[in-house]
Design a protein around this motif. Structure first.
Motif, mmCIF file in Angstrom:
data_model
loop_
_atom_site.group_PDB
_atom_site.id
_atom_site.type_symbol
_atom_site.label_atom_id
_atom_site.label_comp_id
_atom_site.label_asym_id
_atom_site.label_seq_id
_atom_site.Cartn_x
_atom_site.Cartn_y
_atom_site.Cartn_z
ATOM 1 N N ARG A 79 -0.136 0.145 -2.162
ATOM 2 C CA ARG A 79 -0.298 0.373 -3.711
ATOM 3 C C ARG A 79 -1.127 1.554 -4.048
ATOM 4 O O ARG A 79 -2.365 1.876 -3.261
ATOM 5 N N HIS A 449 0.695 3.116 -12.085
ATOM 6 C CA HIS A 449 1.316 1.989 -12.557
ATOM 7 C C HIS A 449 2.696 1.888 -12.095
ATOM 8 O O HIS A 449 3.334 0.809 -11.719
ATOM 9 N N ASP A 452 3.946 2.247 -8.700
ATOM 10 C CA ASP A 452 3.699 0.773 -7.762
ATOM 11 C C ASP A 452 4.696 -0.261 -8.192
ATOM 12 O O ASP A 452 4.632 -1.171 -7.421
ATOM 13 N N ARG A 520 5.665 6.560 -1.493
ATOM 14 C CA ARG A 520 6.292 5.928 -2.596
ATOM 15 C C ARG A 520 7.130 6.716 -3.218
ATOM 16 O O ARG A 520 8.347 6.701 -3.694
#
Length: 826
Positions: A79, A449, A452, A520
């Motif tokens: 993360r 945020h 994630d 990500r």
């Protein structure tokens, strides 16, 4: 010979008795227990087959279970936001904040189970039953205007709320210290609109300030002569703390309170109203005076967790609420009175100076009133940032029923405090164009945020409904998120600049973040390229359209963000959506930049970007020669309408009491063709600066933009051409037009950004771009300001014929991009 005899002969011939006198074969030794060995082999083969089958079945069920679980399994990648990033230890300056944007005034911490504080109020002696108590932002309250006039996202905020008879000014100031985010003080000032000497009768208002715990901790009251003077408490996030309620200076003020226990944060107002009692103010007043019910704590509750302090007085009225952390050991003075006023004044000066330096609106020719309007817009974007914790409700085709996403935090801005007080994926990309300009650290915190929240498939639920308060505002049919549904990947708009700055800085911390961010984004990009692609190379198609509906004039494309904008009338797998193609062109360019900076495999992203920005290929797939525009392509009928279905009654049968809803009637047969409804979708190759600056198509697009019969108005660019068949048409009998003519600020911002780009890029149309840019910018800014002065609000969209605000209000999400437009920051 029968099969049975043939079989017996084979068996006998094969197994002759070696001691038989008729045997002409030489004697030989046979393996011992030959018959037993054959039987063993048979059993072994059978067992092996059963074992293999069992393994296959187990593997199948495990695979099915994996498919079911994929939708709510986090991506297997480190993360970006670590567990304690939002804590008072790591970011104490942003620990407390106005992170409850759905309330008129509320504070909480950035933690899982934060205690919440907030304000309710009511006007006494109006004769209304039950009394209208303000708490959650609600358009039905018909407040004349409210919002933050100054808010820096860290230290303070000042808000004005304009009721019919009085005004409230709510403010808060934070002061760092200790181990738990420091102290804060809130102040509420209520003043009558009319001078006291001119009032027929004085105005009395009750202010009710509360604290409630969310599942853990303890609180109880300090009492002085039956007045709650303060709250002493403890929670895991805050340690020991105290809230003080100094007496107000207004003579004749009365105090009441509620001390109780509740398990539902979304029912705080309801719980309070259940305890309200009626009392006489004095002998002269016969109208009811509403007071709180005192102490009422169930025996088996474990003690109070919800305390409300009520002050009622004739206006003007001023109340302070002082929160002090038990871990602050070097507190020189309480943040109250003159100390509070001086600290707030200092923050306001710093805010004004920063705002002026960043945006330079006065240098651009705007007067003080228009600068205040810009401050209001920006402050409400920042003051509309919330902190949520909980889980989404999601579903894939492998789940018969919706399942809970994993519990996670989300720090995000919201589009509209009364109507959309939660996170929306495609809105957030636009929000952070402005937030990044104000404070890049806040913007990175928000975007990371969000990123994630990627699941193992590379998907992010497009609407985040986290926690009981957020879920209480959403109709049940909109709560479940489907994992095939996308939203425009607008995060790449602010990430362009954020990543560029991080690459330039090349610090260890930035490189660490980039290394966590890249896999990500890679998974997210791959998800779009595996779930939203069309049936041929370099073609994209939004999922989620309903091909079976007969009540919608044009099946919605909610996932595109442009809900009812006309697409092909009959959704099929062979559709081509030009806006999604352009979003992926933007995303691939940013992916190439970040991969190259990390010495990762960037060539494939660059090749994808070159393919998606290739004007020749774009024209082959999306340029309509007939319409002279970029268009979607699909199975489409131009002529459709909504009609009341005919009802055939049997003899003696009564007609229904209620007419059935209208259904769609297709007048001309659909065929594969371009969807020539000129509007925002048609502009995307221009909006995202993909059209070559020397292309004649750029000239055509700009002329269409400036045409009053198409998109041009005195208030901004309308979303759909006046010449389009579905302009201003209802999509169902009950659903009014949404993206079929209204003026939307996020798209106008992109249009201005593109016009500004082409006015500075060498090509034959620079002067035309500059001319249109100047006129459009003036029209847009002047109308938003004019409507704000007239109504007290910034709106979701604006009417293309009158310029009046429409939709939800206040809408200080992407409509606040007017701040950047005034500053010419794109």
């Amino acid at each position: 010979m029968t099969a049975d005899k043939f079989a017996r002969k084979r068996i006998i011939g094969k197994h002759k008795d070696p001691d038989s006198v008729d045997s002409h074969e030489p004697k030989r030794l046979l393996p011992k227990h030959k018959k037993d060995s054959s039987a063993y082999k048979g059993r072994f083969i059978t067992l092996s087959c059963v074992t293999v089958l069992a393994i296959l079945l187990v593997g199948y069920f495990l695979y099915q279970e994996r498919l079911k679980n994929a939708v709510n399994t986090p991506l297997n990648s480190p993360r970006i936001i670590e567990d304690d990033t939002s804590s008072s230890k790591v970011t104490p300056e942003r620990f407390w904040g106005s992170y409850r944007p759905h309330t008129y005034f509320g504070l909480k911490t950035r933690s899982k189970n934060s205690p919440v504080v907030g304000l309710m109020w009511l006007q006494q002696f109006t004769g209304r039953m039950p009394p209208p108590i303000r708490h959650w932002c609600n358009q039905d309250d018909k407040i004349q205007g409210y919002g933050w006039v100054a808010h820096d996202g860290v230290n303070f905020g000042v808000q004005e709320i304009n009721e019919d008879n009085f005004k409230l000014n709510t403010s808060f100031v934070k002061r760092m210290g200790g181990k738990h985010g420091g102290d804060w003080t809130a102040k509420v000032i209520v003043t009558p609109k009319v001078k006291l000497s001119k009032l027929a009768s004085p105005t009395y208002v009750s202010l009710m300030f509360y604290m409630a715990l969310d599942g853990q901790g303890k609180v109880d009251t300090e009492m002085v002569k039956n007045r709650v003077s303060g709250i002493n408490g403890y929670s895991e996030e805050l340690g020991n703390f105290k809230i003080s309620f100094p007496k107000v200076s207004t003579k004749g003020a009365k105090y009441n309170h509620l001390v109780t226990h509740t398990t539902k944060l979304d029912k705080l107002k309801d719980v309070m109203m259940e305890t309200i009692k009626i009392e006489a103010w004095d002998k002269a007043r016969t109208m009811p005076y509403f007071i709180l019910g005192g102490r009422s704590v169930p025996r088996d509750s474990g003690g109070p967790n919800y305390i409300v302090h009520q002050v009622t007085a004739q206006l003007p009225l001023e109340m302070e609420v002082i929160f002090e952390s038990g871990s602050v050991e070097d507190r020189k003075e309480t943040l109250s009175g003159e100390s509070y006023d001086e600290t707030l004044s200092q923050h306001l000066v710093e805010f004004d100076n920063k705002f002026s330096d960043l945006f330079q609106h006065r240098q651009n020719g705007y007067n003080n009133s228009m600068v205040d309007f810009a401050k209001f817009a920006m402050s409400n974007m920042i003051g509309g940032i919330g902190y949520f914790y909980g889980s989404s409700l999601v579903q894939s085709k492998y789940n018969k029923e919706p399942v809970e996403y994993w519990k996670a935090p989300l720090y995000t801005a919201v589009p509209s405090r009364p109507f959309f007080p939660r996170g929306f994926l495609w809105d957030e990309g636009f929000h952070n164009l402005l937030i990044r300009e104000w404070d890049e650290s806040i913007s990175k915190d928000i975007l990371f945020h969000w990123i994630d929240l990627l699941n193992s498939e590379g998907w992010i639920p497009r609407e985040q409904i986290l926690g009981v308060e957020a879920r209480a505002r959403v109709p049940s049919e909109f709560v479940v998120q489907q994992n095939v549904n996308a939203n425009p990947p607008t995060f790449f708009l602010p990430l362009q600049k954020i990543i560029t700055n991080m690459i330039k800085s090349n610090t260890d911390s930035d490189r660490k973040i980039l290394k966590a961010l890249y896999p990500r984004l890679k998974a997210w990009f791959h998800w779009y390229n595996s779930t939203q692609v069309g049936t041929q190379r370099s073609v994209y198609r939004w999922r989620g359209r309903d091909p079976n509906t007969n009540k919608q004039l044009n099946p919605l494309t909610l996932t595109s963000g442009l809900d009812d904008f006309p697409r092909s009338s009959h959704p099929t797998d062979d559709e081509r959506h030009v806006d999604l193609r352009c979003w992926m062109a933007l995303a691939s360019g940013v992916m190439a930049d970040i991969a190259r900076a990390l010495n990762a495999d960037w060539e494939e992203y660059r090749a994808t970007n070159q393919m998606l920005t290739d004007n020749k290929l774009l024209d082959e797939l999306h340029w309509s020669k007939e319409g002279q525009q970029y268009s979607d392509y699909g199975y489409h009928a131009d002529k459709v309408k909504l009609e009341q279905p005919k009802i055939t009654l049997q003899p003696g049968q009564r007609p229904p009491q209620q007419q059935p809803d209208k259904i769609r009637v297709v007048i001309t047969d659909p065929k594969y063709q371009f969807v020539n409804s000129f509007g925002y979708v048609s502009l995307f190759p221009f909006l995202l600066k993909i059209v070559n600056p020397t292309s004649p198509k750029l000239f055509t697009i700009m002329n269409n933009i400036k045409n009053p019969n198409m998109l041009w108005t005195d208030y901004g660019l309308r979303s759909l051409s006046r010449n389009a068949r579905l302009y201003k048409r209802f999509n169902t009998q009950h659903d009014p037009p949404y993206w079929r003519g209204a003026i939307w600020i996020n798209m106008n911002y992109l249009a201005l950004s593109a016009l500004n780009h082409y006015s500075y890029t060498t090509g034959p149309y620079q002067n035309l771009a500059k001319s249109i840019y100047i006129d459009l910018r003036n029209n847009l800014v002047n109308n938003l300001y004019r409507q704000y002065i007239k109504s007290g609000y910034i709106w979701e969209n604006y009417d293309d014929k009158t310029g009046e605000g429409r939709g939800t209000h206040p809408f200080t999400g992407w409509s606040s991009l007017v701040v950047l437009i005034m500053a010419e920051k794109y």
